[in-house]
Design a protein around this motif. Structure first.
Motif, short mmCIF file in Angstrom:
data_model
loop_
_atom_site.label_atom_id
_atom_site.label_comp_id
_atom_site.label_asym_id
_atom_site.label_seq_id
_atom_site.Cartn_x
_atom_site.Cartn_y
_atom_site.Cartn_z
N ALA A 95 8.91 126.03 2.42
CA ALA A 95 7.80 125.13 2.08
C ALA A 95 7.98 124.49 0.71
CB ALA A 95 6.48 125.88 2.13
N GLY A 96 9.00 124.94 -0.05
CA GLY A 96 9.26 124.32 -1.34
C GLY A 96 9.10 125.23 -2.55
N ILE A 97 8.75 126.50 -2.35
CA ILE A 97 8.63 127.44 -3.45
C ILE A 97 10.03 127.94 -3.82
CG2 ILE A 97 7.63 129.61 -4.24
CD1 ILE A 97 5.55 127.50 -3.73
N SER A 98 10.43 127.76 -5.06
CA SER A 98 11.81 128.06 -5.44
C SER A 98 12.09 129.56 -5.51
CB SER A 98 12.14 127.42 -6.79
OG SER A 98 11.26 127.89 -7.80
N ALA A 99 11.16 130.33 -6.03
CA ALA A 99 11.43 131.76 -6.22
C ALA A 99 10.20 132.61 -5.93
CB ALA A 99 11.94 132.02 -7.64
N PRO A 100 9.75 132.66 -4.69
CA PRO A 100 8.60 133.51 -4.37
C PRO A 100 8.98 134.99 -4.51
CG PRO A 100 9.61 132.69 -2.36
CD PRO A 100 10.31 131.99 -3.49
N GLU A 101 8.08 135.76 -5.10
CA GLU A 101 8.35 137.18 -5.32
C GLU A 101 7.63 138.01 -4.27
OE1 GLU A 101 7.89 138.62 -9.32
OE2 GLU A 101 8.04 136.59 -10.13
N GLY A 102 8.07 139.24 -4.11
CA GLY A 102 7.42 140.19 -3.23
C GLY A 102 7.13 141.48 -3.97
N LEU A 103 6.02 142.08 -3.68
CA LEU A 103 5.62 143.34 -4.32
C LEU A 103 5.10 144.29 -3.27
CD1 LEU A 103 5.08 145.00 -6.90
CD2 LEU A 103 2.85 143.88 -7.05
#
Length: 284
Positions: A95-103
């Motif tokens: 969708a265009g998010i360069s660096a989505p994080e996960g927790l």
């Protein structure tokens, strides 16, 4: 520390909509995006006392097998959580998010969010989770408690999310409503979208003055602002207005008190959460 958009993912059918809504908001706000998956520790029921019917050694062996089974279930749940986060992060990247994080966290959702609250700019939740999917009139078991506890804007999405083209602010002149007005006027989240101002109550001179001031603030911020005062019960009036005007997202106060009590008392918030067919942005 830069505040972020935090989206709660549980693997339910609402997770995709939560991810899409969070990605849209993060892009509009130019904010970092993080997905949170909380693994709840399930309590195992103690085995029945079988010492009278089987030998002590057999009972100890059974307890060891149950413990091993619990450990295996826990590892499987962790792996499932990692896969859920990986899939939703990949969708956000598309969708265009360069660096989505996960927790990934263990424990209670509300307690985890309280711990993370300081760094949250916007929280995104589905109106239902896995435990409530089978009953369409039931909200997620943690939703109301999260909304009552956190002092952050919370976007509650329906099972499908579409990019908003028209938004509506339920306005009553209260402190919470004025806060919402300032947020809409100053945030990039809704820039370029028509913002409908709707008051529910008596069409008095005071109400007209409040509405006019609010409309002026939004117009000065560049918004097209249809504004109305409508009589009736908030739950039905707001729902009917939304359907008639093709509103895609509603902004309203949550679980508070106001001079026009129809809008912001807790029972109205809960009813709107249950019945709304569009996402709600709730403010405290």
């Amino acid at each position: 520390m830069e505040k972020l958009v935090l989206a709660c993912i549980d693997g339910s059918s609402y997770s995709t909509a939560v991810g899409d809504a969070a990605a849209w908001a993060a892009l509009r706000m130019n904010a970092p995006l993080k997905f949170l998956h909380v693994l709840h520790k399930e309590k195992s029921s103690p085995p029945a006392d079988l010492s009278g019917s089987i030998g002590l050694g057999a009972r100890e062996s059974l307890l060891e097998e149950l413990a091993a089974l619990d450990e295996k279930r826990g590892k499987l749940a962790q792996e499932k959580g990692r896969q859920i986060l990986a899939a939703i992060r990949e969708r956000a990247r598309a969708a265009g998010i360069s660096a989505p994080e996960g927790l990934h966290r263990h424990g209670g959702l509300v307690e985890t969010l309280i711990e993370l609250e300081e760094g949250i700019r916007l929280l995104v939740l589905g109106k239902r989770g896995q435990e409530a999917e089978v009953a369409s009139e039931h909200l997620g078991s943690h939703l109301e408690r999260v909304i009552r506890t956190l002092n952050r804007p919370i976007l509650v999405t329906t099972a499908e999310f579409r990019i908003p083209q028209r938004v509506m602010l339920a306005f009553d002149g209260s402190a919470t409503a004025r806060k919402g007005l300032e947020m809409v006027a100053g945030s990039p989240l809704f820039k370029g979208l028509p913002c409908h101002l709707v008051m529910v109550g008596t069409d008095s001179a005071e109400a007209q003055t409040e509405l006019s001031r609010a409309r002026q603030i939004l117009e000065q911020a560049g918004f097209d602002v249809p504004a109305v005062i409508l009589p009736g019960e908030a739950e039905s009036v707001l729902g009917e207005y939304q359907q008639e005007h093709g509103i895609d997202l509603m902004i309203m106060g949550a679980y508070g008190h106001s001079r026009i009590r129809h809008l912001l008392i807790g029972s109205t918030t809960t009813t709107m959460l249950r019945k709304s067919t569009i996402p709600l942005l709730l403010l405290r």
